[in-house]
Design an enzyme around this catalytic site. Sequence first.
Site, mmCIF file in Angstrom:
data_model
loop_
_atom_site.group_PDB
_atom_site.id
_atom_site.type_symbol
_atom_site.label_atom_id
_atom_site.label_comp_id
_atom_site.label_asym_id
_atom_site.label_seq_id
_atom_site.Cartn_x
_atom_site.Cartn_y
_atom_site.Cartn_z
ATOM 1 N N LYS A 161 49.252 -48.863 -109.935
ATOM 2 C CA LYS A 161 50.451 -48.357 -109.290
ATOM 3 C C LYS A 161 51.629 -49.061 -109.961
ATOM 4 C CE LYS A 161 48.310 -45.874 -106.115
ATOM 5 N NZ LYS A 161 48.422 -44.415 -106.024
ATOM 6 N N ASP A 186 49.432 -44.240 -112.056
ATOM 7 C CA ASP A 186 49.670 -43.155 -111.110
ATOM 8 C C ASP A 186 51.170 -42.988 -110.915
ATOM 9 O OD1 ASP A 186 49.660 -41.312 -109.090
ATOM 10 O OD2 ASP A 186 48.364 -42.442 -107.744
ATOM 11 N N GLU A 211 48.631 -39.994 -114.203
ATOM 12 C CA GLU A 211 48.323 -39.141 -113.057
ATOM 13 C C GLU A 211 49.601 -38.721 -112.328
ATOM 14 O OE1 GLU A 211 45.677 -39.315 -108.918
ATOM 15 O OE2 GLU A 211 45.941 -41.105 -110.147
ATOM 16 N N ASP A 236 47.092 -34.457 -109.327
ATOM 17 C CA ASP A 236 46.541 -34.910 -108.056
ATOM 18 C C ASP A 236 47.141 -34.055 -106.946
ATOM 19 O OD1 ASP A 236 45.727 -36.254 -105.762
ATOM 20 O OD2 ASP A 236 46.664 -38.151 -106.266
ATOM 21 N N LYS A 260 40.244 -34.536 -104.368
ATOM 22 C CA LYS A 260 40.039 -35.275 -103.126
ATOM 23 C C LYS A 260 39.632 -34.290 -102.045
ATOM 24 C CE LYS A 260 43.461 -38.838 -104.223
ATOM 25 N NZ LYS A 260 44.832 -39.336 -103.940
#
Length: 368
Positions: A161, A186, A211, A236, A260
């Site tokens: 992150k 990300d 991402e 994502d 997910k």
Amino acid sequence: MDLKEVIVRQVGMKLKKPFQTVNGLVVMRDTLIIEAHDQNGHVGYGECVAFADPFYTPETTTTAWDMLRYFLLPVLKKSKIEHPNQVHETLSGVQGHQMAKAGIETALWDLYAKQQKKSLKELIGGQYDEVASGVVLSLTDDLKEQAKEFTKKGYKRFKLKVQKGKERETIEKAKQYIGDVPIMFDGNGGYSPEDMLHLKNLDDLNLHMIEQPFRQDDFYYHHQLKKELNTLICLDETVKSEHDAFQAIELDAAGCINVKLGRVGGYQVALNIHNYAKVADMPLWCGGMLETGIGRAHNIILASLEQFKLPGDLSESQRYWEEDIIEKPFKVKDGKVKVPTKPGIGVKVHEKRLNERTVRQFEFEMTS
């Protein structure tokens, strides 16, 4: 499926360490555990992975609680569900709320597999006996300390992150401790078209991937960035349905997709995305949402599908919890975690801990 009742619990799990992203800080993980009971005493478990606050998606534990209680479970009660692959279509009249839908759908998949005395991996067509594990480092993690711990366990990929403008500094620092293990970061949708050149200038870092750099509803700028970079671009939050995955593939907006279960609404949509990706030869990986062992078991089983070729956010239970709510926590060995093979999701819930961590619950009768 001979459903008797569904129990929905709000469970409070305190993280070992606060988890910080650019969008929010999580200290206490509030999650919903869904139990689907049949007439013969079988129990299927699912997890609704919405957060307490709407920083990742509009859904929260509170909205999911209400949707399950007042809309989704009443719809299911009126329908005769013989197989969990019917749940998605049955609930399609309710717009959105994928995480709430996934919570009940995954519980019914677990229940159905237990009724059939088969592993859920077998029922969905999983191919792998163990899956590669990646780990996520938050903004509050000590890079040196965490890298030492996780490289020792052989994690196959590190996800960072980062703060915009400090990516290079963070990544180069991480490389000192991580070595040759693949690194990605990300974006959490925090970049704008004006950041295109900035992102292009990070291409020389030889990252595993970037991402979700742009906003959730964007395909165009992800496509533009993908054309300019050698670095893999991953979607994502943009992919919330099989149609989104279809568009991402057809519009060449990404080189891979993070799937997910909660974000796409459960197994049936995830399986459809998997089939699209297989035809397109696009690699997938399974992302994490700070799940308990119940949600983690579902994630690991999903990642056993053939097209999940990249390491997922499948860290072991002790990464986040002092004590998980399953009896045998997941462990990572040589960078991999074993896929459960016992009936259903293959884990036994620690009922005492689950009861201790239950903040509130309701029971919904499924028989007329």
